[in-house]
Design a protein around this motif. Structure first.
Motif, PDB file in Angstrom:
ATOM      1  N   TRP A  95       0.830  -1.216   0.000  1.00 54.27           N
ATOM      2  CA  TRP A  95       0.000   0.000   0.000  1.00 54.27           C
ATOM      3  C   TRP A  95       0.862   1.264   0.000  1.00 54.27           C
ATOM      4  N   LYS A  96       1.991   1.199  -0.693  1.00 51.01           N
ATOM      5  CA  LYS A  96       2.918   2.331  -0.839  1.00 51.01           C
ATOM      6  C   LYS A  96       3.412   2.861   0.502  1.00 51.01           C
ATOM      7  N   GLY A  97       3.405   2.004   1.519  1.00 52.16           N
ATOM      8  CA  GLY A  97       3.912   2.383   2.831  1.00 52.16           C
ATOM      9  C   GLY A  97       3.043   3.347   3.605  1.00 52.16           C
ATOM     10  N   LYS A  98       1.798   3.556   3.159  1.00 57.72           N
ATOM     11  CA  LYS A  98       0.925   4.560   3.777  1.00 57.72           C
ATOM     12  C   LYS A  98       0.204   4.065   5.033  1.00 57.72           C
ATOM     13  N   TYR A  99       0.128   2.737   5.224  1.00 55.97           N
ATOM     14  CA  TYR A  99      -0.704   2.194   6.296  1.00 55.97           C
ATOM     15  C   TYR A  99       0.058   1.184   7.153  1.00 55.97           C
ATOM     16  N   ARG A 100      -0.369   1.087   8.390  1.00 55.13           N
ATOM     17  CA  ARG A 100       0.231   0.124   9.325  1.00 55.13           C
ATOM     18  C   ARG A 100      -0.477  -1.218   9.305  1.00 55.13           C
ATOM     19  N   GLY A 101      -1.665  -1.252   8.726  1.00 53.12           N
ATOM     20  CA  GLY A 101      -2.485  -2.459   8.661  1.00 53.12           C
ATOM     21  C   GLY A 101      -3.843  -2.074   8.103  1.00 53.12           C
ATOM     22  N   GLN A 102      -4.842  -2.889   8.391  1.00 54.53           N
ATOM     23  CA  GLN A 102      -6.184  -2.606   7.890  1.00 54.53           C
ATOM     24  C   GLN A 102      -7.205  -2.577   9.021  1.00 54.53           C
ATOM     25  N   GLU A 103      -8.208  -1.731   8.823  1.00 53.91           N
ATOM     26  CA  GLU A 103      -9.413  -1.762   9.645  1.00 53.91           C
ATOM     27  C   GLU A 103     -10.500  -2.304   8.727  1.00 53.91           C
ATOM     28  N   GLN A 104     -10.948  -3.512   9.031  1.00 56.71           N
ATOM     29  CA  GLN A 104     -11.845  -4.227   8.131  1.00 56.71           C
ATOM     30  C   GLN A 104     -13.290  -4.220   8.635  1.00 56.71           C
ATOM     31  N   HIS A 105     -14.211  -3.977   7.708  1.00 60.02           N
ATOM     32  CA  HIS A 105     -15.649  -3.999   7.962  1.00 60.02           C
ATOM     33  C   HIS A 105     -16.199  -5.210   7.215  1.00 60.02           C
ATOM     34  N   TRP A 106     -16.683  -6.201   7.970  1.00 59.18           N
ATOM     35  CA  TRP A 106     -17.085  -7.483   7.388  1.00 59.18           C
ATOM     36  C   TRP A 106     -18.596  -7.624   7.285  1.00 59.18           C
ATOM     37  N   PHE A 107     -18.997  -8.375   6.255  1.00 59.87           N
ATOM     38  CA  PHE A 107     -20.403  -8.686   6.016  1.00 59.87           C
ATOM     39  C   PHE A 107     -20.527 -10.178   5.747  1.00 59.87           C
ATOM     40  N   LEU A 108     -21.633 -10.737   6.213  1.00 58.76           N
ATOM     41  CA  LEU A 108     -21.948 -12.141   5.976  1.00 58.76           C
ATOM     42  C   LEU A 108     -23.094 -12.205   4.984  1.00 58.76           C
ATOM     43  N   GLY A 109     -22.988 -13.110   4.029  1.00 57.73           N
ATOM     44  CA  GLY A 109     -24.051 -13.245   3.049  1.00 57.73           C
ATOM     45  C   GLY A 109     -24.161 -14.650   2.511  1.00 57.73           C
ATOM     46  N   ARG A 110     -25.270 -14.896   1.841  1.00 60.19           N
ATOM     47  CA  ARG A 110     -25.568 -16.204   1.247  1.00 60.19           C
ATOM     48  C   ARG A 110     -25.486 -16.071  -0.269  1.00 60.19           C
ATOM     49  N   PHE A 111     -24.764 -16.999  -0.901  1.00 63.46           N
ATOM     50  CA  PHE A 111     -24.651 -17.057  -2.354  1.00 63.46           C
ATOM     51  C   PHE A 111     -25.903 -17.726  -2.905  1.00 63.46           C
ATOM     52  N   LEU A 112     -26.599 -17.036  -3.800  1.00 64.78           N
ATOM     53  CA  LEU A 112     -27.847 -17.530  -4.364  1.00 64.78           C
ATOM     54  C   LEU A 112     -27.663 -18.096  -5.768  1.00 64.78           C
ATOM     55  N   GLY A 113     -26.457 -18.008  -6.292  1.00 67.80           N
ATOM     56  CA  GLY A 113     -26.203 -18.441  -7.660  1.00 67.80           C
ATOM     57  C   GLY A 113     -25.677 -19.859  -7.739  1.00 67.80           C
TER      58      GLY A 113
END
Length: 164
Positions: A95-113
Motif C-alpha cells: 500500500w505504498k507504505g501509507k498504512y500500518r495495517g487494515q481496519e476491516q468492515h465485514w459482512f456475511l451473506g448467502r450465495f444464491l447463484g
C-alpha cells in the motif's frame, strides 16, 4: 524532524465478505501473488473515499469472484470493525507504505447463484487463481498468519448466523 513510526500510520479502510453457499460452506480464494505460500482468503479490499461499507464489500466480492450483488443475500454486518497490523517485514512495502495495517468492515451473506456464476477473471488483473468452499472453522488455518486473529474474530462474530 522525526521520522514516522508504524504506530503513527493510519489503518487502511477495508471491507470484506464472508460468503456462504447452500451447504453453509465459506468461499475462499487463493491469492495469485502468494500462491507459493498456499494462502487463501475471503474476498476483501479497500474502501474508496465516500463509499458505503456494504457497497464496497459487494464491489470487492464482484471484482474478485464475478458474483454480482443480485446473487447475494446479505445476512448481517459485523458489529464492529476489526484491525490487524502488518508484520515488520511488510511495513513500508505494501500500500505504498501509507498504512500500518487494515481496519476491516465485514459482512456475511448467502450465495444464491451457481458455480457457473463464479468468474475469477472478472477483474483485470485477477486476484485469485483458484477457489473452494470450506467448513467455516477451517478459515483461521488457511489465512496468512498475521490475519489469523481477525479471521477467528469474524468467525465468532458470525457463528450464530451460520446453521450447523
Amino acid at each position: 524532524m522525526t521520522s514516522a513510526t508504524p504506530h503513527d500510520l493510519p489503518y487502511r479502510p477495508c471491507a470484506g465478505f464472508m460468503l456462504l453457499n447452500a451447504e453453509n460452506l465459506v468461499f475462499v480464494g487463493q491469492r495469485i501473488e502468494t500462491r507459493a505460500h498456499g494462502t487463501w482468503q475471503m474476498p476483501q479490499g479497500g474502501i474508496d473515499p465516500g463509499e458505503d461499507k456494504q457497497a464496497a464489500a459487494l464491489r470487492e466480492l464482484g471484482e474478485e469472484t464475478g458474483i454480482t450483488p443480485d446473487l447475494v443475500e446479505v445476512i448481517a454486518p459485523a458489529s464492529k470493525p476489526l484491525r490487524y497490523d502488518l508484520p515488520p517485514e511488510l511495513l513500508g512495502k505494501v500500500w505504498k507504505g501509507k498504512y500500518r495495517g487494515q481496519e476491516q468492515h465485514w459482512f456475511l451473506g448467502r450465495f444464491l447463484g451457481s458455480e457457473d456464476d463464479i468468474d475469477l477473471e472478472a477483474h483485470d488483473p485477477p486476484e485469485f487463481n483458484a477457489y473452494r468452499w470450506i467448513e467455516p472453522d477451517r478459515l483461521p488455518e488457511l489465512i496468512i498468519p498475521f490475519k489469523r486473529q481477525v479471521y477467528r474474530e469474524i468467525l465468532e462474530e458470525f457463528r450464530s448466523h451460520i446453521p450447523r
